[in-house]
Design a protein around this motif. Sequence first.
Motif, PDB file in Angstrom:
ATOM      1  N   ILE A 136     -11.477 -42.207  53.428  1.00  0.00           N
ATOM      2  CA  ILE A 136     -12.357 -41.040  53.532  1.00  0.00           C
ATOM      3  C   ILE A 136     -11.727 -39.972  54.419  1.00  0.00           C
ATOM      4  N   ALA A 137     -11.132 -40.397  55.543  1.00  0.00           N
ATOM      5  CA  ALA A 137     -10.490 -39.435  56.450  1.00  0.00           C
ATOM      6  C   ALA A 137      -9.346 -38.706  55.761  1.00  0.00           C
ATOM      7  N   LEU A 138      -8.544 -39.444  55.001  1.00  0.00           N
ATOM      8  CA  LEU A 138      -7.436 -38.818  54.272  1.00  0.00           C
ATOM      9  C   LEU A 138      -7.968 -37.851  53.209  1.00  0.00           C
ATOM     10  N   LYS A 139      -9.048 -38.249  52.544  1.00  0.00           N
ATOM     11  CA  LYS A 139      -9.617 -37.389  51.511  1.00  0.00           C
ATOM     12  C   LYS A 139     -10.140 -36.088  52.122  1.00  0.00           C
ATOM     13  N   LEU A 140     -10.820 -36.184  53.251  1.00  0.00           N
ATOM     14  CA  LEU A 140     -11.337 -34.984  53.901  1.00  0.00           C
ATOM     15  C   LEU A 140     -10.191 -34.083  54.374  1.00  0.00           C
TER      16      LEU A 140
ATOM     17  N   GLN B 221      -1.689 -32.875  48.566  1.00  0.00           N
ATOM     18  CA  GLN B 221      -1.518 -33.804  47.440  1.00  0.00           C
ATOM     19  C   GLN B 221      -1.162 -35.203  47.933  1.00  0.00           C
ATOM     20  N   ILE B 222      -0.333 -35.275  48.971  1.00  0.00           N
ATOM     21  CA  ILE B 222       0.045 -36.565  49.546  1.00  0.00           C
ATOM     22  C   ILE B 222      -1.173 -37.251  50.167  1.00  0.00           C
ATOM     23  N   PHE B 223      -1.958 -36.491  50.939  1.00  0.00           N
ATOM     24  CA  PHE B 223      -3.170 -37.053  51.539  1.00  0.00           C
ATOM     25  C   PHE B 223      -4.128 -37.542  50.452  1.00  0.00           C
TER      26      PHE B 223
ATOM     27  N   ALA C  22      -5.273 -41.376  49.907  1.00  0.00           N
ATOM     28  CA  ALA C  22      -6.674 -41.751  50.123  1.00  0.00           C
ATOM     29  C   ALA C  22      -7.107 -42.846  49.158  1.00  0.00           C
ATOM     30  N   TYR C  23      -6.622 -42.776  47.922  1.00  0.00           N
ATOM     31  CA  TYR C  23      -7.030 -43.738  46.910  1.00  0.00           C
ATOM     32  C   TYR C  23      -6.306 -45.071  47.049  1.00  0.00           C
ATOM     33  N   ARG C  24      -5.355 -45.151  47.961  1.00  0.00           N
ATOM     34  CA  ARG C  24      -4.704 -46.427  48.260  1.00  0.00           C
ATOM     35  C   ARG C  24      -5.530 -47.240  49.256  1.00  0.00           C
ATOM     36  N   PHE C  25      -6.401 -46.559  50.013  1.00  0.00           N
ATOM     37  CA  PHE C  25      -7.145 -47.228  51.074  1.00  0.00           C
ATOM     38  C   PHE C  25      -8.618 -47.442  50.743  1.00  0.00           C
TER      39      PHE C  25
END
Length: 307
Positions: free
Chosen positions: A7-11, A229-231, A235-238
């Motif tokens: 969630i943090a990476l997605k935000l 794009q990297i973040f 995000a979908y890996r975690f």
Amino acid sequence: MSPFKGIALKLCAVVLFVVMSSLIKAASDTVPPGQAVFFRSLFAIPVILGWLALRGDLATGLRVTSPMGHFWRGFVGTAAMGLMFAGLGLLPLPEVTALGYTAPLLTVVFAAMFLDERVGLFRIAAVALGLVGVLIVLAPRLSTLTGETVQTTQAVGAVMVLLGATCAALAQIYIRKLVATEQTSAIVFYFSATSTLLSLLTVPFGWVIPDGPETVYLILAGLLGGLAQIFLTSAYRFADASVVAPFDYASMLFALMIGYFIFDEVPTGAMLLGAVLVIAAGIIIILRERHLGIKRGKARALRTPQG
């Protein structure tokens, strides 16, 4: 799995994408959309290559088995990006963001049309709800689609953004096909490479030499877009797609704040109402897909607001 990290990476990705769009908007008065696509794509490439090098995937991560699949994904994605950037120059940032939410709704429709995916009444109703929201946002613009006025220009911008969202949805269909055979790193890299080359076709339509601040805006837009794009992909890996995907809609909050404080854009009641309906429809579809067990995490991880 680490849902909070996902969630943090997605935000972080959402914030960076909104800032990127703001930088493109800031340069849009003088820099044409095709040139903005060039900077956005070109300066994302070194960020992506650095990411691959850190992961140890540089040697193997760029291999492809479907070159034409990458081309067509790049073609429709570039069209989506160009149309969205054109809309940013004509419309308030929150309105572009709201209309951009049409893409996931149309992806459901296109998945049924082109991937033979079964779409039940529940998701059809959610898509219909979202399209009602889109019409609410569009109605004030389309009612002024005649004459040479500021309102007419904004109406054209709304149509461009809607077309851009349509192209972004088509790009998602190509991504859904590519993830079956291609590596994530290859899809990310070749999209940036393809859009960089395709954007050069717009040179005859009036590229300019940007001034100092505009050059900085455009370069930063590319760097931040690549980092976002990297973040997003990470995000979908975690966390599962159904956990992090709804946070896409946090972009509206950031777009409202930036639009108000940076561009003096005050959202209308119609825009806010329409956005609420579209967001509600998108979240309903995500939850329904989770219930049905539809796996779209990889495709969502490769999605950008521009396709």
